[in-house]
Scaffold this motif. Structure first.
Motif, PDB file in Angstrom:
ATOM      1  N   GLY A 198      -9.977  12.024  16.793  1.00 36.77           N
ATOM      2  CA  GLY A 198      -9.014  11.530  15.824  1.00 36.77           C
ATOM      3  C   GLY A 198      -7.812  10.912  16.490  1.00 36.77           C
ATOM      4  O   GLY A 198      -7.624  11.022  17.702  1.00 36.77           O
ATOM      5  N   SER A 199      -6.999  10.238  15.685  1.00 43.96           N
ATOM      6  CA  SER A 199      -5.786   9.614  16.206  1.00 43.96           C
ATOM      7  C   SER A 199      -4.920   9.140  15.043  1.00 43.96           C
ATOM      8  O   SER A 199      -5.344   9.144  13.888  1.00 43.96           O
ATOM      9  N   VAL A 200      -3.697   8.744  15.384  1.00 41.72           N
ATOM     10  CA  VAL A 200      -2.831   8.053  14.430  1.00 41.72           C
ATOM     11  C   VAL A 200      -3.088   6.573  14.635  1.00 41.72           C
ATOM     12  O   VAL A 200      -2.884   6.043  15.731  1.00 41.72           O
ATOM     13  N   ALA A 201      -3.574   5.895  13.599  1.00 40.32           N
ATOM     14  CA  ALA A 201      -3.956   4.488  13.713  1.00 40.32           C
ATOM     15  C   ALA A 201      -3.041   3.612  12.886  1.00 40.32           C
ATOM     16  O   ALA A 201      -2.749   3.927  11.732  1.00 40.32           O
ATOM     17  N   LYS A 202      -2.607   2.514  13.453  1.00 38.19           N
ATOM     18  CA  LYS A 202      -1.720   1.591  12.741  1.00 38.19           C
ATOM     19  C   LYS A 202      -2.535   0.524  12.040  1.00 38.19           C
ATOM     20  O   LYS A 202      -3.347  -0.172  12.662  1.00 38.19           O
ATOM     21  N   VAL A 203      -2.333   0.388  10.749  1.00 36.05           N
ATOM     22  CA  VAL A 203      -3.034  -0.606   9.944  1.00 36.05           C
ATOM     23  C   VAL A 203      -2.112  -1.810   9.727  1.00 36.05           C
ATOM     24  O   VAL A 203      -0.962  -1.656   9.318  1.00 36.05           O
ATOM     25  N   LYS A 204      -2.653  -3.008  10.000  1.00 36.73           N
ATOM     26  CA  LYS A 204      -1.898  -4.245   9.805  1.00 36.73           C
ATOM     27  C   LYS A 204      -2.389  -4.945   8.539  1.00 36.73           C
ATOM     28  O   LYS A 204      -3.586  -4.932   8.247  1.00 36.73           O
ATOM     29  N   ALA A 205      -1.476  -5.551   7.817  1.00 36.07           N
ATOM     30  CA  ALA A 205      -1.828  -6.244   6.582  1.00 36.07           C
ATOM     31  C   ALA A 205      -2.776  -7.398   6.862  1.00 36.07           C
ATOM     32  O   ALA A 205      -2.537  -8.207   7.764  1.00 36.07           O
ATOM     33  N   GLY A 206      -3.890  -7.467   6.103  1.00 32.51           N
ATOM     34  CA  GLY A 206      -4.830  -8.561   6.223  1.00 32.51           C
ATOM     35  C   GLY A 206      -5.672  -8.549   7.476  1.00 32.51           C
ATOM     36  O   GLY A 206      -6.263  -9.568   7.850  1.00 32.51           O
ATOM     37  N   TYR A 207      -5.759  -7.396   8.149  1.00 35.14           N
ATOM     38  CA  TYR A 207      -6.477  -7.337   9.428  1.00 35.14           C
ATOM     39  C   TYR A 207      -7.282  -6.044   9.498  1.00 35.14           C
ATOM     40  O   TYR A 207      -6.837  -4.994   9.016  1.00 35.14           O
TER      41      TYR A 207
END
Length: 263
Positions: A198-207
């Protein structure tokens, strides 16, 4: 006393779950398989959250801020082993409320957004948080939902792991998790007999952000940097002068958190 009690309970549960010489008769503490071993940092994060909340209720906001920060850091570092994310969500909410009380509005807004990206619709704020903070959070949540969403492309080795994002089971790897609000999200992957990750994942808009995890049966605790000379100097100074006080405790907590060790 409560903190010590929690630590003793956690240690006993861990020991008894592995012991060949004891059996648990009441069924309240089932033995865990090797793929379900909890990272010891999870328990420490819960203790820090409790300590910080006591400081918050006493209006010791600077103390609460530093202790919540430790709690959130440990929760996130051990995210693969966290079984319930409610404690982490509460810490994020209380951290935002603490910054609001300190009148650090920019920092408070940042934590409102962090929470808004991951918390479920029915998330209940801790009772200590005033209504004005809840209103500000709801405003940030509404604004965030107007933004374009993103996705995560998740692979695991081996394949076939259950993928959970922000506490909700989403798919079996390899797979794509869509319609995620932009910001940091908590990804957990588990497969019976193979392990977890597991991890902390950064989500980018439209990607669609690609992620790959290698499952392991034991909690993964990264190698930490050595204790800094400045920390050692402060530590030795306190001990040499016999100052076994709150200042020494803060030094030890700082070193313990950075080194990711207990005690």
């Amino acid at each position: 006393t409560r903190q010590l009690s929690k630590r003793v309970q956690a240690s006993l549960k861990e020991y008894l779950s592995k012991s060949k010489h004891f059996s648990l008769e009441d069924g309240k503490i089932p033995a865990r398989s090797s793929t379900e071993r909890e990272d010891p940092r999870v328990g420490q994060a819960e203790i820090y959250k409790y300590t910080a909340t006591e400081a918050y209720k006493a209006k010791k906001y600077e103390e609460a801020e530093s202790t919540y920060k430790l709690s959130i850091k440990l929760y996130q570092a051990s995210i693969a082993s966290v079984t319930k994310l409610e404690g982490l969500y509460q810490a994020l909410a209380l951290m935002g409320a603490t910054y609001s009380a300190l009148e650090y509005d920019g920092d408070a807004k940042d934590f409102y957004r962090q929470l808004a990206a991951v918390a479920p619709d029915d998330f209940e704020f801790p009772k200590e948080i005033p209504s004005k903070v809840k209103k500000r959070y709801q405003k940030e949540r509404t604004n965030l939902r107007k933004k374009k969403s993103g996705a995560l492309l998740i692979e695991t080795s081996p394949e076939g792991a259950q993928v959970t994002v922000d506490g909700v089971e989403r798919c079996v790897s390899p797979c794509e998790v869509k319609d995620l609000l932009r910001g940091a999200h908590y990804v957990q992957v588990r497969k019976e007999g193979e392990g977890q990750g597991g991890s902390v994942a950064k989500v980018k808009a439209g990607y669609a952000t690609p992620l790959k995890y290698t499952l392991t049966k034991a909690p993964v605790i990264k190698q930490s940097e050595p204790v800094s000379p400045e920390q050692l100097k402060r530590l030795n100074s306190h001990v040499a002068e016999g100052k076994l006080n709150a200042d020494l405790r803060l030094v030890l907590e700082e070193i313990g958190t950075e080194q990711e060790v207990e005690g």
